[in-house]
Write an enzyme that holds these catalytic residues in place. Structure first.
Site, PDB file in Angstrom:
ATOM      1  N   HIS A   1     -31.097 -24.158  55.068  1.00  0.00           N
ATOM      2  CA  HIS A   1     -30.258 -22.990  55.374  1.00  0.00           C
ATOM      3  C   HIS A   1     -30.970 -22.016  56.295  1.00  0.00           C
ATOM      4  O   HIS A   1     -32.182 -21.811  56.209  1.00  0.00           O
ATOM      5  CB  HIS A   1     -29.716 -22.321  54.110  1.00  0.00           C
ATOM      6  CG  HIS A   1     -30.690 -21.563  53.257  1.00  0.00           C
ATOM      7  ND1 HIS A   1     -30.934 -20.224  53.427  1.00  0.00           N
ATOM      8  CD2 HIS A   1     -31.426 -21.935  52.196  1.00  0.00           C
ATOM      9  CE1 HIS A   1     -31.781 -19.807  52.485  1.00  0.00           C
ATOM     10  NE2 HIS A   1     -32.102 -20.822  51.736  1.00  0.00           N
TER      11      HIS A   1
ATOM     12  N   GLU B   1     -25.816 -19.889  52.713  1.00  0.00           N
ATOM     13  CA  GLU B   1     -26.337 -20.571  51.515  1.00  0.00           C
ATOM     14  C   GLU B   1     -26.527 -19.577  50.387  1.00  0.00           C
ATOM     15  O   GLU B   1     -26.229 -19.862  49.232  1.00  0.00           O
ATOM     16  CB  GLU B   1     -27.677 -21.258  51.834  1.00  0.00           C
ATOM     17  CG  GLU B   1     -28.186 -22.181  50.717  1.00  0.00           C
ATOM     18  CD  GLU B   1     -29.106 -21.513  49.713  1.00  0.00           C
ATOM     19  OE1 GLU B   1     -29.487 -22.166  48.731  1.00  0.00           O
ATOM     20  OE2 GLU B   1     -29.439 -20.316  49.882  1.00  0.00           O
TER      21      GLU B   1
HETATM   22  N1  DPN Z   1     -31.926 -22.115  47.808  1.00  0.00           N
HETATM   23  C1  DPN Z   1     -32.763 -21.017  47.425  1.00  0.00           C
HETATM   24  C2  DPN Z   1     -32.039 -20.147  46.451  1.00  0.00           C
HETATM   25  O1  DPN Z   1     -31.205 -20.634  45.738  1.00  0.00           O
HETATM   26  O2  DPN Z   1     -32.310 -18.970  46.455  1.00  0.00           O
HETATM   27  C3  DPN Z   1     -34.126 -21.389  46.934  1.00  0.00           C
HETATM   28  C4  DPN Z   1     -34.267 -22.597  46.098  1.00  0.00           C
HETATM   29  C5  DPN Z   1     -34.425 -23.812  46.704  1.00  0.00           C
HETATM   30  C6  DPN Z   1     -34.286 -22.503  44.751  1.00  0.00           C
HETATM   31  C7  DPN Z   1     -34.595 -24.933  45.947  1.00  0.00           C
HETATM   32  C8  DPN Z   1     -34.444 -23.613  43.975  1.00  0.00           C
HETATM   33  C9  DPN Z   1     -34.618 -24.828  44.575  1.00  0.00           C
HETATM   34 ZN    ZN Z   2     -32.700 -18.142  48.464  1.00  0.00          ZN
END
Ligand code: DPN
Ligand code: ZN
Ligand code: CA
Length: 327
Positions: free
Chosen positions: A130, A176
């Site tokens: 993202h 995201e």
């Molecule tokens: N995608 C990000 C979030 O949800 O804030 C970070 C993240 C990535 C968290 C992968 C957990 C696993």
């Molecule tokens: Zn994040």
């Protein structure tokens, strides 16, 4: 890392494999050539060592863009599009065919898709992460790190004029942080016959956490074919002497929509708000009892919030995956 050291590392990696294969074959048929591991092919050996300084230069630019646009790169904010423009112009100049896919999510959102011309359009390998940050800061580890690593690997593809057998596509997702909106929109907007052409999707979300762990997305419970990606990444780190742990990311990042559509997925992650155990600090270094990323979703997620070694290793892992899995 210098070219000499890079070659040394590759040779060392192949040497380890050769010893293992020789040992395994000795008892049966020593004169038969050992079957090559799919992950120690010439193509794997040819994967470039990505210079971390180049990835860090992209992070500095993302931080500068955030600072010039209200302090963030969040969905719906001016810093998001400005940062996407930075990525896009670099990809265009390198010869990628880029597209901005628009969607609505409480404001207009954008995915940036970059296709490397050539390869089998019926077997598309995708690599993405993202591009948006949260609103409170520039989001340099989350997810400037994955965005910058992917960009530098894409530029290396162009520089080496890679000619993959599969069609290679990179993606930087929007929105995201407000619920995987961009990647979900992308998958849902593809007709079934187009989705069926996607061989796999690898996700890179947070790859330079300052108290880094080396987590490889677990294939358990994921679509058939995901184990190949998990094994390739684990073999790569093993050859580099870096121990890994499997992790279940579930619905927390952009691979989720692909997995839901039955597409094999994988990825790597250096940790967010979770804390490092003493055993993890023992094998990975860093500080037990501290979060992998103490600045997760905080204003202090700046260029100071990056472990250069983790960023380097994981950028090299993206390159290894691109070179190996598109062959
Ligand atoms: N995608 C990000 C979030 O949800 O804030 C970070 C993240 C990535 C968290 C992968 C957990 C696993
Ligand atoms: Zn994040
Ligand atoms: Ca490197």
């Amino acid at each position: 890392m210098s070219l000499g050291r890079a070659l040394g590392r590759k040779v060392a990696a192949l040497g380890v494999t050769a010893v293992t294969l020789a040992g395994a074959c000795a008892a049966t048929a020593p004169s038969e050539p050992a079957a090559a591991s799919p992950f120690t092919t010439e193509r794997y050996a040819a994967a470039p060592d990505i210079p971390v300084a180049d990835v860090q230069a992209h992070l500095a630019e993302l931080q500068r863009i955030a600072a010039a646009n209200g302090g963030n790169r969040a969905h719906g904010q001016p810093g998001y599009l400005a940062a996407l423009e930075y990525l896009r112009s670099a990809l265009d100049a390198a010869g990628f065919v880029t597209t901005l896919q628009e969607f609505e999510a409480n404001g207009t959102g954008y995915n940036l898709i970059a296709d490397w011309p050539g390869g089998d359009e019926n077997a598309v390998m995708m690599f993405g992460g993202h591009a948006d940050s949260v609103r409170v800061g520039p989001g340099i580890n989350d997810n400037g790190s994955g965005s910058a690593g992917l960009l530098e690997v894409a530029l290396a593809v162009a520089e080496q004029d890679l000619a993959p057998a599969k069609h290679l596509r990179f993606a930087w997702w929007g929105a995201e942080e407000i619920g995987l909106v961009g990647s979900t929109h992308y998958v849902e907007s593809l007709p079934a016959d187009e989705l069926a052409k996607i061989s796999g999707y690898l996700n890179f979300d947070m790859i330079g956490s300052p108290n880094a762990g080396y987590f490889v997305y677990s294939s358990s419970g994921q679509p058939d074919g995901s184990a190949t990606f998990e094994q390739m990444l684990n073999d790569h780190y093993a050859a580099a002497g870096v121990p890994t742990e499997p992790i279940q990311i579930g619905g927390r990042s952009d691979h989720a929509a692909f997995a839901d559509a039955g597409i094999p997925t994988g990825g790597v992650f250096t940790g967010a708000e979770g804390t490092k155990t003493p055993a993890q600090a023992e094998k990975w270094g860093g500080t037990a009892g501290d979060a992998f990323d103490p600045c997760y979703h905080s204003p202090c997620d700046t260029t100071d919030n990056i472990d250069a070694t983790a960023l380097d290793r994981n950028s090299d892992a993206i390159a290894a995956a691109v070179w190996t899995l598109t062959a």
